[in-house]
Design a protein around this motif. Structure first.
Motif: not given
Length: 208
Positions: A60, A62, A66
């Protein structure tokens, strides 16, 4: 999922390459925890690697962001004198966990208990060994130079982590051969360190 282990699946060429890829990235986690995770996420997001369904979270955007932020903070932290030792304390178990996760993502389809046990031994063990080796070298560096050479060691660690992660994804076979050599060296150094430590403590107690 079939709970039995198919030996043909375990020992074919593709599985061997995936295994070498897994332990190579796991070993890289011992040098920098988030560098191999970021490399794995980038490779899966661009479609170079196809991870199992239960590791889709690594693919992902995301997760990519991160890992990128965590990787940047980790790199910066190792150049701050008082923070690098604290990071070593936290990074040791974190590297073990990261190595296990990476190895599990490349384990052949099998019973989850067997999959994670193999990942724990191969991936977590590889990361633990390389991290243990670097901890010993950092202790030696701090003792000799008072910590002045630690930034140089941090740069070497970062370079190895990046090179090993890229090499693992590009040519897993070559990376695997290198990692096996590094792990053998790490085992020897860690063994000598712990074998010598009780002897030195015993000598100190006799002299006092």
């Amino acid at each position: 999922m079939n709970p039995t282990i198919d030996l043909n699946t375990l020992f074919n060429l593709d599985t061997l390459i995936e295994f070498l890829l897994g332990i190579s990235l796991s070993a890289a986690a011992g040098f920098r925890v988030f560098v191999p995770l970021l490399a794995l996420s980038v490779a899966s997001v661009v479609g170079h690697l196809d991870l199992p369904t239960n590791f889709d979270w690594l693919e992902s955007p995301q997760a990519l962001v991160v890992f990128a932020v965590a990787c940047l903070l980790e790199i910066i932290g190792y150049y701050i004198p008082w923070l690098d030792h604290l990071l070593d304390t936290v990074a040791t178990p974190a590297a073990f966990i990261a190595g296990t996760i990476v190895a599990a993502s490349f384990a052949p389809e099998m019973n989850p208990l067997v999959q994670w046990t193999l990942a724990l031994i191969a991936g977590g063990g590889s990361a633990g060994l390389t991290k243990g080796l670097m901890n010993i070298l950092r202790l030696t560096s701090t003792g000799v130079s008072g910590g002045l050479t630690n930034p140089v060691l941090s740069t070497i660690e970062l370079t190895i982590a990046i090179a090993l992660s890229v090499l693992a994804i590009a040519t897993p076979l070559v990376a695997g051969i290198i990692v096996i050599g590094v792990l053998i060296f790490a085992i020897q150094r860690v063994w000598k360190f712990f074998k010598r430590k009780p002897s030195s403590q015993q000598s100190e107690s006799i002299s006092t």
